[in-house]
Design a protein around this motif. Structure first.
Motif, PDB file in Angstrom:
ATOM      1  N   HIS A 109      19.440  22.765   9.223  1.00  6.93           N
ATOM      2  CA  HIS A 109      20.320  23.475   8.294  1.00  6.93           C
ATOM      3  C   HIS A 109      19.482  24.178   7.237  1.00  6.93           C
ATOM      4  O   HIS A 109      18.347  23.804   6.975  1.00  6.93           O
TER       5      HIS A 109
ATOM      6  N   ARG B  95      20.119  27.312   3.738  1.00  2.00           N
ATOM      7  CA  ARG B  95      21.064  28.050   2.889  1.00  2.00           C
ATOM      8  C   ARG B  95      20.706  29.528   2.895  1.00  2.00           C
ATOM      9  O   ARG B  95      19.531  29.883   2.905  1.00  2.00           O
TER      10      ARG B  95
ATOM     11  N   LEU C   1      25.707  27.023   3.060  1.00  2.00           N
ATOM     12  CA  LEU C   1      25.020  26.154   4.005  1.00  2.00           C
ATOM     13  C   LEU C   1      25.278  26.652   5.426  1.00  2.00           C
ATOM     14  O   LEU C   1      26.429  26.903   5.803  1.00  2.00           O
TER      15      LEU C   1
END
Length: 177
Positions: free
Chosen positions: A54, A56, A46
């Motif tokens: 945000h 990944r 993350l």
């Protein structure tokens, strides 16, 4: 100063010259931690941006950080080869909370065929003026761009093909155990 040990999961934080938080990588496994170098690995970790967004990471990566060099290197392991994303930034510090450095905008992307491209020169110029980077800092960063290009051309450190193989093998072994 103590550094994180092999197998430890750490957070990486990058800041801007004015002290504001820029980006956080939540989990990176330390593969090597010495007073000079921290090598880590992560996969689908993350990442949190300063504005709260945000995402990944998409692939496994080996990370190289130094307490001496004004850059860090992310080796992204993809189906078609290894891509490198190199951030020009301050040498790292470790304070038991996170591995920390100041991001100075300039980046170099290296492709599997060895070609490379300097990125974000406009962003660097803007922040240099806005945050009043001292002339000495500007000189340090420009000389480290050249040093990084020399590393790329000479396949030094993380750019040596055996570097990623060695550290990725260790990462997979530690994850299995």
């Amino acid at each position: 100063m103590r550094f994180p040990r092999m197998g430890q999961i750490i957070q990486i934080q990058s800041y801007k010259h004015d002290g504001t938080l820029h980006r956080v990588w939540e989990e990176t496994m330390v593969l090597k931690g010495t007073q000079d170098t921290v090598i880590g690995a992560n996969d689908q970790t993350l990442v949190i941006e300063s504005d709260g967004r945000h995402w990944r990471t998409k692939e496994p990566a080996i990370t190289y950080f130094s307490t001496k060099e004004w850059f860090n290197i992310i080796c992204m392991i993809r189906q078609d080869g290894i891509y490198y994303y190199c951030n020009l930034g301050s040498p790292i510090t470790w304070d038991e909370e996170a591995l920390k450095y100041i991001d100075y905008d300039l980046d170099i992307k290296v492709y599997p065929n060895g070609s490379y491209k300097l990125l974000d020169e406009d962003e660097y110029s803007l922040h240099k003026r806005k945050m009043n980077y001292p002339k000495k800092l500007d000189n340090i960063l420009k000389s480290h761009v050249q040093e990084l290009i020399d590393w790329i051309k000479n396949k030094k450190g993380p750019f040596n093909p055996s570097f990623v193989d060695k550290w990725y093998s260790l990462y997979k072994k530690l994850v299995r155990n």
